[in-house]
Motif scaffolding. Structure first.
Motif, PDB file in Angstrom:
ATOM      1  N   SER A  24      -2.873   7.823  17.735  1.00  0.00           N
ATOM      2  CA  SER A  24      -2.184   7.052  18.773  1.00  0.00           C
ATOM      3  C   SER A  24      -3.124   6.310  19.717  1.00  0.00           C
ATOM      4  O   SER A  24      -2.656   5.590  20.588  1.00  0.00           O
ATOM      5  N   THR A  25      -4.416   6.483  19.541  1.00  0.00           N
ATOM      6  CA  THR A  25      -5.360   5.815  20.431  1.00  0.00           C
ATOM      7  C   THR A  25      -6.429   5.103  19.602  1.00  0.00           C
ATOM      8  O   THR A  25      -6.658   5.443  18.439  1.00  0.00           O
ATOM      9  N   PRO A  26      -7.097   4.122  20.197  1.00  0.00           N
ATOM     10  CA  PRO A  26      -8.217   3.493  19.488  1.00  0.00           C
ATOM     11  C   PRO A  26      -9.290   4.518  19.097  1.00  0.00           C
ATOM     12  O   PRO A  26      -9.884   4.408  18.027  1.00  0.00           O
ATOM     13  N   ALA A  27      -9.504   5.516  19.931  1.00  0.00           N
ATOM     14  CA  ALA A  27     -10.508   6.544  19.609  1.00  0.00           C
ATOM     15  C   ALA A  27     -10.122   7.314  18.355  1.00  0.00           C
ATOM     16  O   ALA A  27     -10.988   7.687  17.553  1.00  0.00           O
ATOM     17  N   ASP A  28      -8.821   7.549  18.163  1.00  0.00           N
ATOM     18  CA  ASP A  28      -8.380   8.228  16.942  1.00  0.00           C
ATOM     19  C   ASP A  28      -8.782   7.409  15.716  1.00  0.00           C
ATOM     20  O   ASP A  28      -9.296   7.953  14.734  1.00  0.00           O
ATOM     21  N   LEU A  29      -8.560   6.103  15.773  1.00  0.00           N
ATOM     22  CA  LEU A  29      -8.937   5.238  14.649  1.00  0.00           C
ATOM     23  C   LEU A  29     -10.451   5.213  14.454  1.00  0.00           C
ATOM     24  O   LEU A  29     -10.936   5.246  13.325  1.00  0.00           O
ATOM     25  N   GLN A  30     -11.200   5.167  15.552  1.00  0.00           N
ATOM     26  CA  GLN A  30     -12.653   5.111  15.462  1.00  0.00           C
ATOM     27  C   GLN A  30     -13.234   6.374  14.839  1.00  0.00           C
ATOM     28  O   GLN A  30     -14.300   6.330  14.228  1.00  0.00           O
ATOM     29  N   ASN A  44      -2.508   9.523   0.218  1.00  0.00           N
ATOM     30  CA  ASN A  44      -2.354   8.080   0.170  1.00  0.00           C
ATOM     31  C   ASN A  44      -1.050   7.716   0.859  1.00  0.00           C
ATOM     32  O   ASN A  44      -0.200   8.570   1.087  1.00  0.00           O
ATOM     33  N   CYS A  45      -0.922   6.453   1.239  1.00  0.00           N
ATOM     34  CA  CYS A  45       0.303   6.004   1.893  1.00  0.00           C
ATOM     35  C   CYS A  45       0.580   4.572   1.482  1.00  0.00           C
ATOM     36  O   CYS A  45      -0.326   3.853   1.075  1.00  0.00           O
ATOM     37  N   PRO A  46       1.847   4.153   1.567  1.00  0.00           N
ATOM     38  CA  PRO A  46       2.173   2.764   1.243  1.00  0.00           C
ATOM     39  C   PRO A  46       1.690   1.834   2.349  1.00  0.00           C
ATOM     40  O   PRO A  46       1.374   2.269   3.454  1.00  0.00           O
ATOM     41  N   THR A  47       1.665   0.557   2.055  1.00  0.00           N
ATOM     42  CA  THR A  47       1.217  -0.418   3.052  1.00  0.00           C
ATOM     43  C   THR A  47       2.383  -1.091   3.768  1.00  0.00           C
ATOM     44  O   THR A  47       2.174  -1.992   4.567  1.00  0.00           O
ATOM     45  N   THR A  48       3.600  -0.665   3.495  1.00  0.00           N
ATOM     46  CA  THR A  48       4.773  -1.226   4.171  1.00  0.00           C
ATOM     47  C   THR A  48       5.731  -0.109   4.543  1.00  0.00           C
ATOM     48  O   THR A  48       5.701   0.980   3.974  1.00  0.00           O
ATOM     49  N   GLY A  49       6.575  -0.389   5.533  1.00  0.00           N
ATOM     50  CA  GLY A  49       7.631   0.551   5.900  1.00  0.00           C
ATOM     51  C   GLY A  49       7.198   1.684   6.796  1.00  0.00           C
ATOM     52  O   GLY A  49       7.945   2.651   6.975  1.00  0.00           O
ATOM     53  N   LEU A  50       6.012   1.622   7.357  1.00  0.00           N
ATOM     54  CA  LEU A  50       5.531   2.668   8.250  1.00  0.00           C
ATOM     55  C   LEU A  50       5.656   2.209   9.697  1.00  0.00           C
ATOM     56  O   LEU A  50       5.811   1.014   9.962  1.00  0.00           O
ATOM     57  N   GLU A  51       5.577   3.139  10.620  1.00  0.00           N
ATOM     58  CA  GLU A  51       5.571   2.778  12.042  1.00  0.00           C
ATOM     59  C   GLU A  51       4.142   2.427  12.451  1.00  0.00           C
ATOM     60  O   GLU A  51       3.552   3.027  13.328  1.00  0.00           O
ATOM     61  N   ASP A  53       1.384  -1.242  12.155  1.00  0.00           N
ATOM     62  CA  ASP A  53       1.338  -2.670  11.899  1.00  0.00           C
ATOM     63  C   ASP A  53       1.065  -2.969  10.422  1.00  0.00           C
ATOM     64  O   ASP A  53       0.039  -2.586   9.877  1.00  0.00           O
ATOM     65  N   ASP A  54       2.012  -3.658   9.760  1.00  0.00           N
ATOM     66  CA  ASP A  54       1.869  -3.978   8.335  1.00  0.00           C
ATOM     67  C   ASP A  54       0.615  -4.785   8.038  1.00  0.00           C
ATOM     68  O   ASP A  54      -0.040  -4.581   7.022  1.00  0.00           O
ATOM     69  N   ALA A  55       0.266  -5.722   8.918  1.00  0.00           N
ATOM     70  CA  ALA A  55      -0.924  -6.560   8.682  1.00  0.00           C
ATOM     71  C   ALA A  55      -2.196  -5.713   8.647  1.00  0.00           C
ATOM     72  O   ALA A  55      -3.080  -5.949   7.823  1.00  0.00           O
ATOM     73  N   THR A  56      -2.278  -4.717   9.507  1.00  0.00           N
ATOM     74  CA  THR A  56      -3.442  -3.826   9.508  1.00  0.00           C
ATOM     75  C   THR A  56      -3.490  -3.020   8.224  1.00  0.00           C
ATOM     76  O   THR A  56      -4.551  -2.869   7.606  1.00  0.00           O
ATOM     77  N   LEU A  57      -2.349  -2.514   7.786  1.00  0.00           N
ATOM     78  CA  LEU A  57      -2.302  -1.733   6.548  1.00  0.00           C
ATOM     79  C   LEU A  57      -2.703  -2.581   5.345  1.00  0.00           C
ATOM     80  O   LEU A  57      -3.433  -2.120   4.472  1.00  0.00           O
ATOM     81  N   VAL A  58      -2.255  -3.822   5.312  1.00  0.00           N
ATOM     82  CA  VAL A  58      -2.621  -4.713   4.210  1.00  0.00           C
ATOM     83  C   VAL A  58      -4.129  -4.953   4.202  1.00  0.00           C
ATOM     84  O   VAL A  58      -4.755  -4.991   3.140  1.00  0.00           O
ATOM     85  N   MET A  59      -4.748  -5.093   5.376  1.00  0.00           N
ATOM     86  CA  MET A  59      -6.205  -5.279   5.439  1.00  0.00           C
ATOM     87  C   MET A  59      -6.940  -4.053   4.894  1.00  0.00           C
ATOM     88  O   MET A  59      -8.003  -4.187   4.292  1.00  0.00           O
ATOM     89  N   MET A  60      -6.383  -2.865   5.103  1.00  0.00           N
ATOM     90  CA  MET A  60      -7.014  -1.642   4.600  1.00  0.00           C
ATOM     91  C   MET A  60      -6.890  -1.528   3.083  1.00  0.00           C
ATOM     92  O   MET A  60      -7.680  -0.850   2.441  1.00  0.00           O
ATOM     93  N   ASP A  61      -5.905  -2.191   2.505  1.00  0.00           N
ATOM     94  CA  ASP A  61      -5.641  -2.140   1.068  1.00  0.00           C
ATOM     95  C   ASP A  61      -6.378  -3.277   0.377  1.00  0.00           C
ATOM     96  O   ASP A  61      -5.791  -4.245  -0.079  1.00  0.00           O
ATOM     97  N   GLN A  62      -7.694  -3.146   0.263  1.00  0.00           N
ATOM     98  CA  GLN A  62      -8.508  -4.239  -0.243  1.00  0.00           C
ATOM     99  C   GLN A  62      -8.247  -4.577  -1.699  1.00  0.00           C
ATOM    100  O   GLN A  62      -8.438  -5.700  -2.111  1.00  0.00           O
ATOM    101  N   ASP A  63      -7.790  -3.622  -2.510  1.00  0.00           N
ATOM    102  CA  ASP A  63      -7.548  -3.963  -3.913  1.00  0.00           C
ATOM    103  C   ASP A  63      -6.113  -4.417  -4.166  1.00  0.00           C
ATOM    104  O   ASP A  63      -5.748  -4.761  -5.279  1.00  0.00           O
ATOM    105  N   GLY A  64      -5.284  -4.443  -3.092  1.00  0.00           N
ATOM    106  CA  GLY A  64      -3.941  -5.006  -3.198  1.00  0.00           C
ATOM    107  C   GLY A  64      -2.962  -4.222  -4.045  1.00  0.00           C
ATOM    108  O   GLY A  64      -1.974  -4.774  -4.501  1.00  0.00           O
TER     109      GLY A  64
END
Length: 80
Positions: A24-30, A44-51, A53-64
């Motif tokens: 829930s915080t930037p520090a958690d992500l860091q 693993n988790c899907p890149t859509t339908g989560l609470e 940001d979808d755009a961030t999840l798509v960036m993490m999914d580099q192989d698409g």
């Protein structure tokens, strides 16, 4: 002279009978690269339908492939 080592304090919540890490915080992500993969609720988790940001999840999914898996995510964190 003394040195102090900072360790990130993770917070957890219980859902569906499982303890899950709260991100829930930037520090958690860091500090995600420090989280033991065994503490992830899923490996693993899907890149859509989560609470999350979808755009961030798509960036993490580099192989698409529509999934973010722990090994893939750890490689990306190391590259940052």
């Amino acid at each position: 002279m003394s040195t102090t080592t900072y360790t990130h304090q993770w917070r957890f919540f219980r859902s569906g009978g499982f303890d899950q890490v709260t991100i829930s915080t930037p520090a958690d992500l860091q500090h995600l690269s420090e989280l033991d993969p065994k503490l992830w609720t899923v490996l693993n988790c899907p890149t859509t339908g989560l609470e999350f940001d979808d755009a961030t999840l798509v960036m993490m999914d580099q192989d698409g492939d529509g999934q973010i898996r722990v090994p893939k995510f750890w490689r990306q964190l190391i590259e940052l």
